[in-house]
Design an enzyme around this catalytic site. Structure first.
Site, PDB file in Angstrom:
ATOM      1  N   ASN A 168      -8.909  -0.084   6.690  1.00 26.62           N
ATOM      2  CA  ASN A 168      -7.539   0.830   7.176  1.00 26.62           C
ATOM      3  C   ASN A 168      -7.582   0.126   9.038  1.00 26.62           C
ATOM      4  OD1 ASN A 168      -5.486   2.459   7.346  1.00 26.62           O
ATOM      5  ND2 ASN A 168      -7.214   4.063   7.084  1.00 26.62           N
ATOM      6  N   ASP A 226      -0.503  15.988   5.269  1.00 28.52           N
ATOM      7  CA  ASP A 226      -1.823  14.938   5.018  1.00 28.52           C
ATOM      8  C   ASP A 226      -2.800  15.808   4.534  1.00 28.52           C
ATOM      9  OD1 ASP A 226      -2.569  13.847   3.962  1.00 28.52           O
ATOM     10  OD2 ASP A 226      -3.918  12.314   4.806  1.00 28.52           O
ATOM     11  N   TYR A 262       1.031  -0.948  -0.074  1.00 29.80           N
ATOM     12  CA  TYR A 262       0.353  -0.119  -0.232  1.00 29.80           C
ATOM     13  C   TYR A 262       1.207   1.424  -0.153  1.00 29.80           C
ATOM     14  CZ  TYR A 262      -3.614   3.815   1.249  1.00 29.80           C
ATOM     15  OH  TYR A 262      -4.405   4.194   1.743  1.00 29.80           O
ATOM     16  N   GLU A 291     -11.124   9.473  -2.625  1.00 29.32           N
ATOM     17  CA  GLU A 291     -12.430   9.769  -2.068  1.00 29.32           C
ATOM     18  C   GLU A 291     -13.000  10.582  -2.014  1.00 29.32           C
ATOM     19  OE1 GLU A 291      -9.883  12.383   1.756  1.00 29.32           O
ATOM     20  OE2 GLU A 291      -8.125  10.990   0.658  1.00 29.32           O
ATOM     21  N   GLU A 311     -13.774   4.546   5.524  1.00 27.94           N
ATOM     22  CA  GLU A 311     -13.067   5.442   6.716  1.00 27.94           C
ATOM     23  C   GLU A 311     -13.405   5.552   8.229  1.00 27.94           C
ATOM     24  OE1 GLU A 311     -10.051   4.886   7.341  1.00 27.94           O
ATOM     25  OE2 GLU A 311      -8.944   6.567   6.254  1.00 27.94           O
ATOM     26  N   HIS A 353      -7.089   4.429  -4.694  1.00 26.48           N
ATOM     27  CA  HIS A 353      -8.602   4.843  -3.950  1.00 26.48           C
ATOM     28  C   HIS A 353      -8.722   6.531  -4.072  1.00 26.48           C
ATOM     29  CE1 HIS A 353      -6.936   6.255  -0.558  1.00 26.48           C
ATOM     30  NE2 HIS A 353      -6.183   4.661  -0.007  1.00 26.48           N
ATOM     31  N   ASP A 381      -6.222  10.672  -3.140  1.00 28.73           N
ATOM     32  CA  ASP A 381      -6.491  11.210  -2.091  1.00 28.73           C
ATOM     33  C   ASP A 381      -8.135  11.771  -2.983  1.00 28.73           C
ATOM     34  OD1 ASP A 381      -5.170  10.959  -0.307  1.00 28.73           O
ATOM     35  OD2 ASP A 381      -3.523  13.991  -1.485  1.00 28.73           O
ATOM     36  N   ASP A 431      -3.037   5.685  -2.871  1.00 28.91           N
ATOM     37  CA  ASP A 431      -3.738   6.636  -2.277  1.00 28.91           C
ATOM     38  C   ASP A 431      -4.045   8.052  -3.711  1.00 28.91           C
ATOM     39  OD1 ASP A 431      -5.375   8.453  -0.991  1.00 28.91           O
ATOM     40  OD2 ASP A 431      -4.486   8.344   0.573  1.00 28.91           O
ATOM     41  N   CYS A 487      -6.733  14.247   7.327  1.00 27.88           N
ATOM     42  CA  CYS A 487      -6.487  12.346   7.272  1.00 27.88           C
ATOM     43  C   CYS A 487      -8.138  11.697   7.669  1.00 27.88           C
ATOM     44  CB  CYS A 487      -5.726  11.895   8.683  1.00 27.88           C
ATOM     45  SG  CYS A 487      -5.975  10.849   9.250  1.00 27.88           S
ATOM     46  N   ARG A 490     -13.187   5.093  -1.598  1.00 29.49           N
ATOM     47  CA  ARG A 490     -12.855   5.550  -0.472  1.00 29.49           C
ATOM     48  C   ARG A 490     -14.315   6.208   0.023  1.00 29.49           C
ATOM     49  NH1 ARG A 490      -7.862   8.436   3.232  1.00 29.49           N
ATOM     50  NH2 ARG A 490      -9.659   9.450   4.367  1.00 29.49           N
TER      51      ARG A 490
END
Length: 309
Positions: A213, A62, A48, A118, A191, A116, A91, A89, A126, A161
């Site tokens: 996760n 982040d 990952y 989101e 998430e 993924h 984002d 990721d 986060c 996500r």
């Protein structure tokens, strides 16, 4: 040596084949290419690549400050070092639906197996922090639809996500997950679930693989693989575990040097020179030039052929 022996296309097929409900395949998070090699050597299922780790490695929080080109480049560097499939990721997709479409094709070009996307908006945060800002359902759907339509390799995994559990509750997360599957998502990343039962509810509600996760210091307990497998989870990620471990060790060594005037007390905990050379496959480069590796590695016990730790 140099690059993975598997093509990106094969790694994408591998990822698809392993994502079975209840398989709970484990994907530790790599923070650099060499850590991806270590993950493979330790017989994990995949790698990952966390957006938080990529940002933190650049000294950034982040919050969506990294760019597509930065993420694709670093993701490609990591993916090239392992035969394992790498999930990255992406984002929020780095912009509007047209940017999301470009994101997918850049990540394909970089050799990733999937990504993924989101449903927060920038500045994002986060998924295990409070106060997240969510886009509306229509925007979330358009992102996933654009991603699914843009891919050229049908096996490149598009995972959606959703962070809405922390804002509107579990039922809202399940409803959104279903809508994102209808929009083209191949898998769902719910998430900040609060219990194994919540993971199980999501797994039962959608007909695609579900990711769990298991990040430290977050909203979810650190559930075992067996518990998550029983709930129907297909994949587990440990996104920041290795970065936190490595930086914790680095801080302790620096403290030792500061206190003692030498790193000697910390040496037994370090990766040896011999082990490092093994991970980078130093000796294999002799096939190009026999003068590359023609020395005795300091610290190597030639009688037992093992590194002195």
């Amino acid at each position: 040596m140099l690059y993975s022996k598997k093509t990106p296309e094969q790694k994408r097929r591998d990822l698809r084949a392993m994502l079975v409900p209840g398989a709970a395949v484990q994907f530790p998070g790599a923070f650099n290419p060499l850590s991806a090699r270590l993950i493979e050597e330790k017989k994990f299922d995949g790698v990952y690549i966390s957006g938080a780790v990529l940002a933190n490695d650049l000294g950034l929080p982040d919050i969506g400050m990294t760019t597509l080109t930065e993420v694709a480049a670093r993701g490609g560097q990591i993916a090239r070092m392992t035969d394992l499939p790498c999930l990255i990721d992406a984002d929020t997709g780095f912009g509007e639906p047209m940017n999301v479409a470009r994101t997918i094709q850049e990540l394909e070009n970089a050799g990733l197996a999937g990504c993924h996307i989101e449903d927060q908006f920038n500045p994002k945060r986060c998924g295990h922090l409070d106060g997240k800002n969510m886009v509306d359902l229509d925007t979330a759907i358009k992102r996933i639809a654009a991603a699914a339509d843009a891919r050229r390799d049908e096996n490149f995994l598009i995972m959606a996500r959703t962070d809405i559990r922390a804002v509107e509750g579990l039922d809202a997360a399940i409803d959104r997950a279903k809508a994102l599957v209808d929009a083209g998502a191949d898998a769902i990343f719910p998430e900040a679930m609060k219990s194994v039962a919540e993971f199980e509810a999501v797994c039962k509600a959608v007909n695609v693989p579900v990711l769990a996760n298991m990040t430290e210091f977050g909203k979810s307990e650190l559930f075992t693989r067996d518990a998550l497998a029983a709930a129907g989870v297909a994949m587990i990620i440990y996104p920041v575990t290795l970065l936190r471990s490595a930086m914790g060790a680095a801080e302790r060594v620096l403290d030792a040097i500061s206190a003692d005037g030498t790193q000697k007390a910390a040496v037994p905990e370090m990766l040896t020179r011999a082990r490092l050379y093994e991970l980078v496959d130093y000796e294999a480069y002799n096939q190009f030039d026999t003068s590359i590796f023609n020395f005795q590695v300091p610290g190597l016990d030639t009688d037992s052929n093992s590194a002195n730790l």
